[in-house]
Design a protein around this motif. Sequence first.
Motif, PDB file in Angstrom:
ATOM      1  N   VAL A  54       1.829  -6.809   2.898  1.00  0.00           N
ATOM      2  CA  VAL A  54       1.813  -5.353   2.888  1.00  0.00           C
ATOM      3  C   VAL A  54       0.436  -4.772   3.202  1.00  0.00           C
ATOM      4  CG1 VAL A  54       3.708  -5.212   1.222  1.00  0.00           C
ATOM      5  CG2 VAL A  54       1.350  -5.141   0.420  1.00  0.00           C
ATOM      6  N   LEU A 113       3.482   5.949  -2.254  1.00  0.00           N
ATOM      7  CA  LEU A 113       3.980   4.880  -1.385  1.00  0.00           C
ATOM      8  C   LEU A 113       3.012   3.702  -1.366  1.00  0.00           C
ATOM      9  CD1 LEU A 113       5.854   3.617   0.711  1.00  0.00           C
ATOM     10  CD2 LEU A 113       4.800   5.107   2.436  1.00  0.00           C
ATOM     11  N   PHE A 116       3.364   1.874  -4.609  1.00  0.00           N
ATOM     12  CA  PHE A 116       4.633   1.138  -4.602  1.00  0.00           C
ATOM     13  C   PHE A 116       4.489  -0.171  -3.832  1.00  0.00           C
ATOM     14  CE2 PHE A 116       8.632   0.140  -2.417  1.00  0.00           C
ATOM     15  CZ  PHE A 116       9.502   0.013  -3.493  1.00  0.00           C
ATOM     16  N   LEU A 117       3.884  -0.103  -2.666  1.00  0.00           N
ATOM     17  CA  LEU A 117       3.695  -1.301  -1.856  1.00  0.00           C
ATOM     18  C   LEU A 117       2.789  -2.314  -2.544  1.00  0.00           C
ATOM     19  CD1 LEU A 117       3.323   0.362   1.664  1.00  0.00           C
ATOM     20  CD2 LEU A 117       5.240  -1.063   0.884  1.00  0.00           C
ATOM     21  N   THR A 120       4.794  -3.844  -5.648  1.00  0.00           N
ATOM     22  CA  THR A 120       5.888  -4.745  -5.258  1.00  0.00           C
ATOM     23  C   THR A 120       5.371  -5.999  -4.571  1.00  0.00           C
ATOM     24  OG1 THR A 120       6.263  -3.518  -3.200  1.00  0.00           O
ATOM     25  CG2 THR A 120       7.624  -2.911  -5.102  1.00  0.00           C
ATOM     26  N   SER A 121       4.215  -5.897  -3.928  1.00  0.00           N
ATOM     27  CA  SER A 121       3.616  -7.075  -3.312  1.00  0.00           C
ATOM     28  C   SER A 121       2.948  -7.950  -4.360  1.00  0.00           C
ATOM     29  CB  SER A 121       2.598  -6.653  -2.254  1.00  0.00           C
ATOM     30  OG  SER A 121       1.950  -7.783  -1.715  1.00  0.00           O
ATOM     31  N   ILE A 126       8.758  -7.736  -3.089  1.00  0.00           N
ATOM     32  CA  ILE A 126       9.154  -7.193  -1.789  1.00  0.00           C
ATOM     33  C   ILE A 126       9.404  -8.300  -0.757  1.00  0.00           C
ATOM     34  CG2 ILE A 126       6.881  -6.817  -0.739  1.00  0.00           C
ATOM     35  CD1 ILE A 126       8.052  -3.949  -0.009  1.00  0.00           C
ATOM     36  N   LEU A 135      13.852  -3.380  -1.944  1.00  0.00           N
ATOM     37  CA  LEU A 135      12.520  -2.772  -2.028  1.00  0.00           C
ATOM     38  C   LEU A 135      11.993  -2.396  -0.650  1.00  0.00           C
ATOM     39  CD1 LEU A 135      11.000  -5.060  -4.794  1.00  0.00           C
ATOM     40  CD2 LEU A 135      11.844  -2.712  -5.031  1.00  0.00           C
ATOM     41  N   MET A 136      12.300  -3.222   0.333  1.00  0.00           N
ATOM     42  CA  MET A 136      11.890  -2.909   1.702  1.00  0.00           C
ATOM     43  C   MET A 136      12.617  -1.658   2.194  1.00  0.00           C
ATOM     44  SD  MET A 136       9.915  -3.803   4.088  1.00  0.00           S
ATOM     45  CE  MET A 136       9.722  -3.441   5.807  1.00  0.00           C
ATOM     46  N   ALA A 139      10.895   1.225   0.695  1.00  0.00           N
ATOM     47  CA  ALA A 139       9.610   1.444   1.370  1.00  0.00           C
ATOM     48  C   ALA A 139       9.804   2.120   2.724  1.00  0.00           C
ATOM     49  CB  ALA A 139       8.867   0.117   1.529  1.00  0.00           C
ATOM     50  N   ALA A 143       8.398   5.691   3.699  1.00  0.00           N
ATOM     51  CA  ALA A 143       7.496   5.822   4.842  1.00  0.00           C
ATOM     52  C   ALA A 143       8.048   6.817   5.871  1.00  0.00           C
ATOM     53  CB  ALA A 143       7.260   4.458   5.492  1.00  0.00           C
TER      54      ALA A 143
END
Length: 169
Positions: A54, A113, A116-117, A120-121, A126, A135-136, A139, A143
Amino acid sequence: MGKAALWRVPADHFGTLYDNRNKRPDWGGLVAQVGVPVLAGLGTWHMGAKLTDVSGAVAGVSVVAALLFPMAIFLFQLRVDLPDDERLGDDDYALVDECMSNTLWASLWGLTLALFLIVTSAGKWISADGPGPVLMGIAVAAATHFVFVIAMCLKRLRRAYERIAMKRS
């Protein structure tokens, strides 16, 4: 949350999605801001997409979100500096206020955002087989909404320039 509550930021943004001619909700704008991103996210989830790295997405979203802060400062200063010019009407002031609402929402949404990335990473969710596609999808939806809100900011900024700056010259 008191002073840290940010609920007015999304409320103000979504409150700008109305038809200026009749003051009714702009359903096309709502579909573009919410419906299209949700469909993009659902499509991504359905395809089973996952994200293994990510870092590029986080960097891009963070830079764009950060660049929106000077725009917010500019809009704030513009609103303060607008003189009581007889050539400017209530719609001109409202346009600056709406552009500010959109810009603040875009900034907040971009930071959300990016967080979140990162989260989750960090949990490797993700990129996992189970939750990864969901989750993707979230995202991608987030986005897409981010891009549409930025486009709205630019559209309103351009319109404010036409209506305010060009009236002065």
